[in-house]
Scaffold this motif. Structure first.
Motif, PDB file in Angstrom:
ATOM      1  N   VAL A   2      34.458  64.963  64.670  1.00 56.25           N
ATOM      2  CA  VAL A   2      34.627  63.909  63.584  1.00 56.25           C
ATOM      3  C   VAL A   2      34.279  62.502  64.268  1.00 56.25           C
ATOM      4  N   CYS A   3      35.083  62.296  65.252  1.00 51.94           N
ATOM      5  CA  CYS A   3      34.929  61.081  66.081  1.00 51.94           C
ATOM      6  C   CYS A   3      33.534  60.859  66.530  1.00 51.94           C
ATOM      7  N   ALA A   4      33.038  62.058  67.300  1.00 50.65           N
ATOM      8  CA  ALA A   4      31.588  61.980  68.035  1.00 50.65           C
ATOM      9  C   ALA A   4      30.699  61.980  67.085  1.00 50.65           C
ATOM     10  N   LEU A   5      30.487  62.466  65.755  1.00 53.26           N
ATOM     11  CA  LEU A   5      29.807  62.116  64.895  1.00 53.26           C
ATOM     12  C   LEU A   5      29.801  61.029  64.295  1.00 53.26           C
ATOM     13  N   GLY A   6      30.959  60.397  64.112  1.00 48.48           N
ATOM     14  CA  GLY A   6      31.000  58.955  63.623  1.00 48.48           C
ATOM     15  C   GLY A   6      30.524  58.024  64.758  1.00 48.48           C
ATOM     16  N   ALA A   7      30.638  58.219  65.769  1.00 50.21           N
ATOM     17  CA  ALA A   7      30.026  57.140  66.995  1.00 50.21           C
ATOM     18  C   ALA A   7      28.493  57.488  66.895  1.00 50.21           C
ATOM     19  N   ALA A   8      27.902  58.594  66.654  1.00 48.49           N
ATOM     20  CA  ALA A   8      26.484  58.780  66.577  1.00 48.49           C
ATOM     21  C   ALA A   8      26.092  57.880  65.179  1.00 48.49           C
ATOM     22  N   VAL A   9      26.631  57.758  63.984  1.00 49.03           N
ATOM     23  CA  VAL A   9      26.395  57.277  63.139  1.00 49.03           C
ATOM     24  C   VAL A   9      26.479  55.778  63.268  1.00 49.03           C
ATOM     25  N   CYS A  10      27.328  55.465  63.953  1.00 47.39           N
ATOM     26  CA  CYS A  10      27.273  53.977  64.183  1.00 47.39           C
ATOM     27  C   CYS A  10      26.245  53.460  65.123  1.00 47.39           C
ATOM     28  N   PHE A  11      26.112  54.177  66.194  1.00 46.26           N
ATOM     29  CA  PHE A  11      24.908  53.870  67.114  1.00 46.26           C
ATOM     30  C   PHE A  11      23.689  53.840  66.733  1.00 46.26           C
ATOM     31  N   GLY A  12      23.370  54.910  65.694  1.00 48.50           N
ATOM     32  CA  GLY A  12      21.975  55.066  65.192  1.00 48.50           C
ATOM     33  C   GLY A  12      21.794  54.037  63.944  1.00 48.50           C
ATOM     34  N   THR A  13      22.830  53.636  63.064  1.00 48.35           N
ATOM     35  CA  THR A  13      22.868  52.801  62.270  1.00 48.35           C
ATOM     36  C   THR A  13      22.749  51.209  62.822  1.00 48.35           C
ATOM     37  N   ALA A  14      23.350  51.062  64.016  1.00 50.31           N
ATOM     38  CA  ALA A  14      23.368  49.783  64.613  1.00 50.31           C
ATOM     39  C   ALA A  14      21.808  49.482  65.015  1.00 50.31           C
ATOM     40  N   THR A  15      21.277  50.420  65.581  1.00 53.18           N
ATOM     41  CA  THR A  15      19.831  50.366  65.957  1.00 53.18           C
ATOM     42  C   THR A  15      18.898  49.740  64.949  1.00 53.18           C
ATOM     43  N   VAL A  16      18.962  50.232  63.940  1.00 52.05           N
ATOM     44  CA  VAL A  16      18.121  49.938  62.659  1.00 52.05           C
ATOM     45  C   VAL A  16      18.487  48.558  62.340  1.00 52.05           C
ATOM     46  N   LEU A  17      19.844  48.256  62.156  1.00 48.15           N
ATOM     47  CA  LEU A  17      20.236  46.901  61.857  1.00 48.15           C
ATOM     48  C   LEU A  17      19.701  46.000  62.619  1.00 48.15           C
ATOM     49  N   GLN A  18      19.871  46.004  64.036  1.00 48.10           N
ATOM     50  CA  GLN A  18      19.382  45.058  64.829  1.00 48.10           C
ATOM     51  C   GLN A  18      17.694  45.220  64.798  1.00 48.10           C
ATOM     52  N   ALA A  19      17.135  46.322  64.420  1.00 47.38           N
ATOM     53  CA  ALA A  19      15.868  46.068  64.479  1.00 47.38           C
ATOM     54  C   ALA A  19      15.492  45.247  63.288  1.00 47.38           C
ATOM     55  N   MET A  20      16.167  45.335  61.953  1.00 49.21           N
ATOM     56  CA  MET A  20      15.494  44.395  61.028  1.00 49.21           C
ATOM     57  C   MET A  20      15.896  42.882  61.286  1.00 49.21           C
ATOM     58  N   ALA A  21      16.887  42.755  62.208  1.00 48.57           N
ATOM     59  CA  ALA A  21      17.178  41.516  62.481  1.00 48.57           C
ATOM     60  C   ALA A  21      16.237  40.879  63.527  1.00 48.57           C
ATOM     61  N   ALA A  22      15.693  41.835  64.160  1.00 46.62           N
ATOM     62  CA  ALA A  22      14.820  41.229  65.347  1.00 46.62           C
ATOM     63  C   ALA A  22      13.262  41.055  64.395  1.00 46.62           C
ATOM     64  N   ARG A  23      12.876  41.831  63.591  1.00 47.75           N
ATOM     65  CA  ARG A  23      11.798  41.629  62.624  1.00 47.75           C
ATOM     66  C   ARG A  23      11.928  40.383  61.996  1.00 47.75           C
ATOM     67  N   THR A  24      12.848  39.956  61.406  1.00 53.67           N
ATOM     68  CA  THR A  24      12.933  38.635  60.899  1.00 53.67           C
ATOM     69  C   THR A  24      13.075  37.600  61.490  1.00 53.67           C
ATOM     70  N   ALA A  25      13.440  37.703  62.813  1.00 52.94           N
ATOM     71  CA  ALA A  25      13.658  36.446  64.044  1.00 52.94           C
ATOM     72  C   ALA A  25      12.361  36.606  64.531  1.00 52.94           C
TER      73      ALA A  25
END
Length: 287
Positions: A2-25
């Motif tokens: 569960v922790c390993a899958l949770g880490a994958a969800v965190c890393f994968g979601t973080a990539t998209v959030l940072q992508a959205m911020a980069a597009r705006t910037a």
């Protein structure tokens, strides 16, 4: 798991959030430094960094509980998370093959979850700790050599080097038992973790800037899964449940194959905007 899958969800979601911020910037133009400063003022980018930190803590917890091969495959599946979240938030169009790859990753992880046994009970020898430190140094040397290669070969070798560095981090976590300051200073694995993680981050950043994102990410997935899994089984005593070794091998292969099919999502911004890119945030991306 569960922790390993949770880490994958965190890393994968973080990539998209940072992508959205980069597009705006990126809409305001300017160089990489100005882009980063504008991104850091946005809540999406800061939320992505927070998710990276949470993901790393979950990764450590997973590595202390289940075999390295299961954690490595689960972390590689963060590309599937990035693909699904990007399809929702960034309106990236996934082909039928890519949706199929997401399903393949999930199937592989399900098989791994059923077959994985407990964490290996071997502490790891002093020689293995020094070997990890030497491997971290070799990652730096690999980066110097790869920088002189043609573009296609350079991206693959830099990606592999980054994967090896993140693999060093995975193994080093298992080799650190005592967290007291004195014990950490005397443990070669602690230095291997820092050197391997830092070198991997630099190599991956260089690979994404200088070559094919898909090639570099594919190399990283291979480097950070196969080697550490072998070390866990051979030297740290990682095992499967009784009679389910075949299912673990099959699940590992299926999950990694699915992740490789989604390698283009190793850096979502490149696929969604023509402006400067955000720093990647896969597990490995920030140890």
């Amino acid at each position: 798991m569960v922790c390993a899958l949770g880490a994958a969800v965190c890393f994968g979601t973080a990539t998209v959030l940072q992508a959205m911020a980069a597009r705006t910037a990126a809409a305001s133009g300017g160089g990489e430094a100005a882009l980063l400063l504008r991104a850091l003022r946005q809540w999406r980018y800061l939320a992505g960094l927070a998710l990276d930190g949470l993901g790393f803590l979950l990764q450590i917890a997973a590595l202390r509980s289940i075999p390295i091969y299961a954690v490595g495959a689960a972390l590689a599946s963060s590309l599937a998370v990035t693909a699904v979240v990007a399809a929702r938030l960034l309106r990236v169009r996934l082909s039928r093959i890519e949706w199929g790859a997401v399903g393949v990753v999930c199937a592989g992880l399900a098989m791994l979850g059923l077959a994985s046994g407990p964490e290996g009970d071997r502490a790891g020898s002093t020689a293995l700790k020094y070997a990890m430190l030497a491997a971290a140094g070799a990652v730096l040397l690999l980066g110097l050599v790869a920088g002189r290669l043609p573009e296609r070969g350079r991206a693959l070798l830099l990606g592999l080097g980054a994967g090896f560095g993140f693999g060093v981090v995975e193994v080093a976590v298992r080799l650190i038992d005592d967290l007291s300051p004195g014990a950490l200073l005397a443990n070669p694995a602690a230095y291997a973790l820092l050197l391997g993680g830092g070198a991997a981050f630099l190599l991956l950043t260089s690979a994404l800037q200088r070559g094919s994102v898909t090639t570099a990410t594919a190399g990283m997935v291979i480097g950070e899964t196969i080697g550490p899994a072998a070390v866990g089984v051979v030297w740290l005593g990682d095992r499967t449940r009784e009679g389910l070794a075949w299912l673990a091998v099959l699940g590992f292969a299926v999950a990694v194959a699915g992740a490789l099919a989604l390698a283009r999502f190793g850096e979502a911004p490149q696929e969604t905007a023509a402006e400067p890119r955000a720093v990647p945030s896969h597990p490995g991306d920030f140890p």
